[in-house]
Design a protein around this motif. Structure first.
Motif, short mmCIF file in Angstrom:
data_model
loop_
_atom_site.label_atom_id
_atom_site.label_comp_id
_atom_site.label_asym_id
_atom_site.label_seq_id
_atom_site.Cartn_x
_atom_site.Cartn_y
_atom_site.Cartn_z
N GLY A 50 0.80 -1.22 0.00
CA GLY A 50 0.00 0.00 0.00
C GLY A 50 0.83 1.27 0.00
N ARG A 51 2.08 1.19 -0.35
CA ARG A 51 3.12 2.23 -0.41
C ARG A 51 3.68 2.55 0.96
NH1 ARG A 51 5.07 7.50 -0.77
NH2 ARG A 51 3.28 8.45 0.24
N THR A 52 2.83 2.83 1.94
CA THR A 52 3.25 3.10 3.31
C THR A 52 2.57 2.11 4.25
OG1 THR A 52 1.46 4.71 3.50
CG2 THR A 52 3.63 5.56 2.86
N TYR A 53 3.00 2.07 5.48
CA TYR A 53 2.42 1.12 6.42
C TYR A 53 0.92 1.38 6.65
CZ TYR A 53 6.34 -1.74 8.11
OH TYR A 53 7.34 -2.66 8.22
N ASP A 54 0.48 2.64 6.49
CA ASP A 54 -0.95 2.89 6.67
C ASP A 54 -1.76 2.48 5.44
OD1 ASP A 54 -0.40 4.92 4.88
OD2 ASP A 54 -0.58 6.52 6.35
N GLU A 55 -1.08 2.10 4.36
CA GLU A 55 -1.69 1.57 3.14
C GLU A 55 -2.81 2.47 2.60
OE1 GLU A 55 -2.51 -2.61 3.12
OE2 GLU A 55 -0.39 -3.08 3.40
N GLN A 56 -2.55 3.77 2.57
CA GLN A 56 -3.54 4.69 2.01
C GLN A 56 -3.52 4.71 0.49
OE1 GLN A 56 -3.10 8.57 3.79
NE2 GLN A 56 -3.80 7.86 5.79
N ARG A 57 -2.48 4.15 -0.11
CA ARG A 57 -2.37 4.11 -1.58
C ARG A 57 -2.51 5.51 -2.18
NH1 ARG A 57 -2.60 -0.81 -4.30
NH2 ARG A 57 -2.42 -2.56 -2.84
N TYR A 58 -1.88 6.45 -1.52
CA TYR A 58 -1.85 7.84 -1.99
C TYR A 58 -0.43 8.17 -2.41
CZ TYR A 58 -1.46 12.93 -1.68
OH TYR A 58 -1.18 14.25 -1.93
N SER A 59 -0.28 8.71 -3.62
CA SER A 59 1.04 9.13 -4.08
C SER A 59 1.17 10.64 -4.00
CB SER A 59 1.26 8.68 -5.53
OG SER A 59 2.46 9.25 -6.03
N PRO A 60 2.21 11.16 -3.33
CA PRO A 60 2.44 12.61 -3.28
C PRO A 60 2.93 13.18 -4.60
CG PRO A 60 3.55 11.46 -1.46
CD PRO A 60 3.15 10.43 -2.46
N LEU A 61 3.22 12.35 -5.57
CA LEU A 61 3.70 12.85 -6.86
C LEU A 61 2.60 13.64 -7.56
CD1 LEU A 61 5.63 9.70 -8.16
CD2 LEU A 61 6.58 11.73 -7.04
N ASP A 62 2.96 14.78 -8.13
CA ASP A 62 1.95 15.67 -8.70
C ASP A 62 2.31 16.19 -10.09
OD1 ASP A 62 3.99 17.39 -8.06
OD2 ASP A 62 2.82 18.65 -6.71
N GLN A 63 3.20 15.49 -10.78
CA GLN A 63 3.53 15.91 -12.14
C GLN A 63 2.34 15.70 -13.08
OE1 GLN A 63 6.42 13.73 -14.94
NE2 GLN A 63 7.71 15.33 -14.02
N VAL A 64 1.61 14.62 -12.88
CA VAL A 64 0.41 14.34 -13.66
C VAL A 64 -0.79 14.91 -12.90
CG1 VAL A 64 -1.01 12.57 -14.76
CG2 VAL A 64 1.46 12.24 -14.54
N THR A 65 -1.54 15.80 -13.54
CA THR A 65 -2.63 16.51 -12.88
C THR A 65 -3.90 16.47 -13.73
OG1 THR A 65 -2.19 18.65 -13.92
CG2 THR A 65 -0.90 18.10 -11.93
N THR A 66 -4.96 17.04 -13.17
CA THR A 66 -6.19 17.17 -13.93
C THR A 66 -5.99 18.07 -15.15
OG1 THR A 66 -6.88 19.00 -12.50
CG2 THR A 66 -7.65 16.80 -11.91
N GLY A 67 -5.01 18.96 -15.08
CA GLY A 67 -4.77 19.88 -16.19
C GLY A 67 -4.05 19.27 -17.37
N ASN A 68 -3.23 18.23 -17.13
CA ASN A 68 -2.47 17.64 -18.24
C ASN A 68 -2.73 16.15 -18.43
OD1 ASN A 68 -1.01 16.37 -16.19
ND2 ASN A 68 0.73 17.77 -16.32
N ILE A 69 -3.78 15.64 -17.80
CA ILE A 69 -4.04 14.20 -17.87
C ILE A 69 -4.24 13.74 -19.31
CG2 ILE A 69 -6.52 14.54 -17.49
CD1 ILE A 69 -4.40 11.53 -16.33
N GLY A 70 -4.69 14.62 -20.17
CA GLY A 70 -4.87 14.26 -21.57
C GLY A 70 -3.58 13.93 -22.29
N GLU A 71 -2.45 14.33 -21.70
CA GLU A 71 -1.15 14.04 -22.29
C GLU A 71 -0.56 12.72 -21.80
OE1 GLU A 71 1.47 17.38 -21.68
OE2 GLU A 71 -0.22 18.78 -21.76
N LEU A 72 -1.26 12.05 -20.87
CA LEU A 72 -0.75 10.79 -20.35
C LEU A 72 -0.85 9.71 -21.42
CD1 LEU A 72 0.31 9.62 -17.59
CD2 LEU A 72 -2.00 8.71 -17.26
N GLY A 73 0.24 9.02 -21.64
CA GLY A 73 0.25 7.96 -22.65
C GLY A 73 1.07 6.78 -22.20
N LEU A 74 1.00 5.71 -22.94
CA LEU A 74 1.71 4.48 -22.60
C LEU A 74 3.21 4.67 -22.81
CD1 LEU A 74 1.26 1.50 -21.74
CD2 LEU A 74 1.25 0.93 -24.18
N ALA A 75 3.98 4.51 -21.73
CA ALA A 75 5.44 4.62 -21.83
C ALA A 75 6.05 3.30 -22.26
CB ALA A 75 6.02 5.05 -20.47
N TRP A 76 5.57 2.20 -21.69
CA TRP A 76 6.03 0.86 -22.06
C TRP A 76 5.05 -0.17 -21.54
CZ3 TRP A 76 6.67 -2.23 -17.83
CH2 TRP A 76 7.09 -1.65 -16.62
#
Length: 564
Positions: A50-76
């Motif tokens: 769950g990433r952390t012991y509390d298993e919240q499955r929350y990622s602090p990473l914020d490069q991908v946002t609601t504003g640019n989600i349309g640019e998300l594509g398959l990397a591999w």
């Protein structure tokens, strides 16, 4: 089979949470108690289930946002050469992804490129499938001090060298005389590897609750989907208050119960976003008929629920009618407010697709798969669907997010879902990033075996006996709703009693996981089961013919000239 031997070079070339030099010095899977306790300080890694012991499955990473989600594509993507369901959450440690798969295989991949570094196969005996409820799946591994740990389907706990993929040790965690299996993810706490075992359908029982850590008090227990077998949960005892009419073992009558044994929510991981204060999970609405079997006798093979599980077409039609009357929809993805004790939003897919595990991120996004073959992104605070990727297969596993060389990735294991068993599985590990431009190969055309049942010549008593044996021995896997096992109504063995007995009694397909059931079925039982399945196939064929006739009539009507 188990060692490709290029992992050390791979981790030396990748910079994620720590520098490449630090990563190379400490070696692969260098996870200890200090790192796990401080996992939130390493947003580029996903160190445990769950990433952390509390298993919240929350990622602090914020490069991908609601504003640019349309640019998300398959990397591999990486093909997984196993034609079974994929339910594992990958873990990511210093630029390497470790993923368990069906039949308890474990893979290591370069997190930036998807190159397979090694594969470990514990060689689970295929006949052990007879002890497994719902697929030869595994839901996750753990990393600790240079080793990867996995629980195997046949009840072993295995330690694997994270650098080479070679087995270090394995130990049985079960009584092999009992019908146990292991599909759940393992965890490591203070140097102890925690593993659980399954088998509730076969006589093994367990119970899990969530309580306040300080006081031991049960905080709340609120229904998030329609429930008719209990009125509420008694907060003093933590137990549900049952409706008496749902006690079919006492009444001797059919009880139409919701949720079913599959649950309103099952194993698919939930996530929590501290910025929105919401919990994200899928719910489903379904009903099933339950009736106590007065002639129930425990069996060493098959289910031991003590219920009658093969119902008439009329009874199945009544279940459908009750579902249509009770449910406005058949389920949704929920953004649940635990403080307000209700949904902040619901996203209903009109296809009634199943919802997979969820990941929430600091980019105000929730990622979740669907049973029909797509992977989605939603707005975390409002629930709008913002992005869709066609995975060609069901996506039930929990996604993760990690970072390599300053780029945020979203990764998820895909494979199986609600599609037919005969469709290619397309089991893969998928990784996405902004600007990703890879394309999946086009789906392969396939044709499912035709419904072509032989005539039914058995007596009503034989068919009824077959229904009883089918309900206890066969329906757990071959219930025709999921794509995990073959649809027996389409089997060529229905027209060949010798072939049917070779499979069911002699174990002709044991290498594929279909063990012999001679311990539980006599030759007369096997004949009765075949005759009962023939009646199911005839019923399905009639429905298919009626549907095709209606479609043809509609097409003919549409082709007729009409005056304006």
């Amino acid at each position: 089979m188990r060692n490709i031997g290029i992992l050390a070079a791979a981790i030396a070339a990748v910079g994620s949470a720590a520098s490449a030099q630090d990563t190379a010095e400490r070696g692969p899977a260098a996870v200890d108690e200090a790192r796990l306790l401080a996992a939130n300080a390493e947003p580029g890694n996903w160190l445990s289930y769950g990433r952390t012991y509390d298993e919240q499955r929350y990622s602090p990473l914020d490069q991908v946002t609601t504003g640019n989600i349309g640019e998300l594509g398959l990397a591999w993507f990486a093909d997984i050469p196993l034609n079974r369901g994929q339910e594992s959450t990958p873990i990511v440690v210093d630029g390497v992804i470790y993923l368990s798969s069906s039949w308890s295989n474990v893979f290591a991949y370069d997190a930036a490129t998807g190159e397979q570094l090694w594969r470990y196969d514990p060689e689970v005996p295929r006949e052990w499938a007879i002890n497994v409820c719902c697929g030869m799946v595994n839901r996750g591994v753990a990393a600790w001090n240079g080793r990867i740990y996995v629980g195997t389907l046949d009840g072993r706990l295995v330690a694997i060298d994270a650098a080479t993929g070679e087995e270090v040790w394995d130990v049985y965690t079960i009584d092999r005389n009992q019908r146990y299996s292991t599909t759940g993810a393992v965890r490591v706490v203070k140097g102890r590897v925690l593993v659980g075992n399954s088998g509730g359908e076969f006589g093994v029982r367990g119970y899990v609750s969530a309580y306040d850590a300080e006081t031991g008090e049960l905080i709340s227990a609120d229904a998030f989907a329609p429930v008719n077998w209990a009125s509420h949960v008694d907060l003093a005892t933590g137990r549900p208050v049952e409706n008496l009419e749902a006690r079919y073992d006492d009444t001797g009558q059919i009880a139409f119960v919701t949720p079913t044994g599959r649950g309103a929510h099952n194993w698919q991981p939930m996530s929590f976003n501290p910025n929105t204060g919401l919990v994200y999970f899928g719910s489903r609405h379904s009903m099933s008929a339950y009736l106590a079997d007065p002639d129930f006798t425990p069996t060493s093979i098959g289910t031991n629920t003590g219920t009658f599980r093969a119902f008439s077409p009329e009874q199945r039609a009544e279940v459908t009618a009750r579902e249509d009357a009770l449910f406005a929809d058949r389920g949704a993805l929920l953004g649940w407010d635990p403080v307000a004790r209700g949904p902040a939003w619901r996203y209903v897919d009109p296809r009634q697709t199943g919802n997979g595990g969820t990941l929430s991120t600091a980019g105000n996004l929730v990622f979740a798969g669907g049973g029909e073959g797509q992977f989605f992104a939603y707005r975390a605070d409002g629930g709008e669907r913002l992005w869709t990727f066609d995975a060609h297969t069901g996506v039930a596993a929990g996604p993760v997010s990690y970072e390599v060389d300053g780029e945020q990735y979203i990764a998820v294991a895909a494979g199986r879902g609600l599609q037919p068993y005969y469709q290619p599985n397309y089991a893969r590990l998928l990784a996405f990033k902004l600007g990703g431009a890879r394309q999946l190969p086009d789906p392969v055309e396939y044709v499912a075996p035709a419904l072509d049942p032989p005539p039914s010549t058995a007596s009503a008593d034989v068919i009824a006996h077959g229904a009883d044996r089918y309900g206890q021995i066969c329906v757990q896997c071959h219930n025709n709703r999921l794509g995990t096992f073959p649809d027996l109504r389409r089997s060529v063995a229905l027209a060949d009693a010798v072939l049917f007995d070779a499979i069911v009694l002699d174990g002709a397909l044991a290498a594929n996981g279909m063990a012999s059931f001679a311990e539980a079925l006599t030759p007369e039982d096997a004949t009765a089961v075949r005759e009962y399945v023939i009646t199911l196939a005839i019923e399905a064929k009639a429905a298919e013919d009626a549907e095709q006739a209606a479609a043809a009539a509609q097409a003919a009507e549409d082709a007729e000239p009409h005056e304006d």
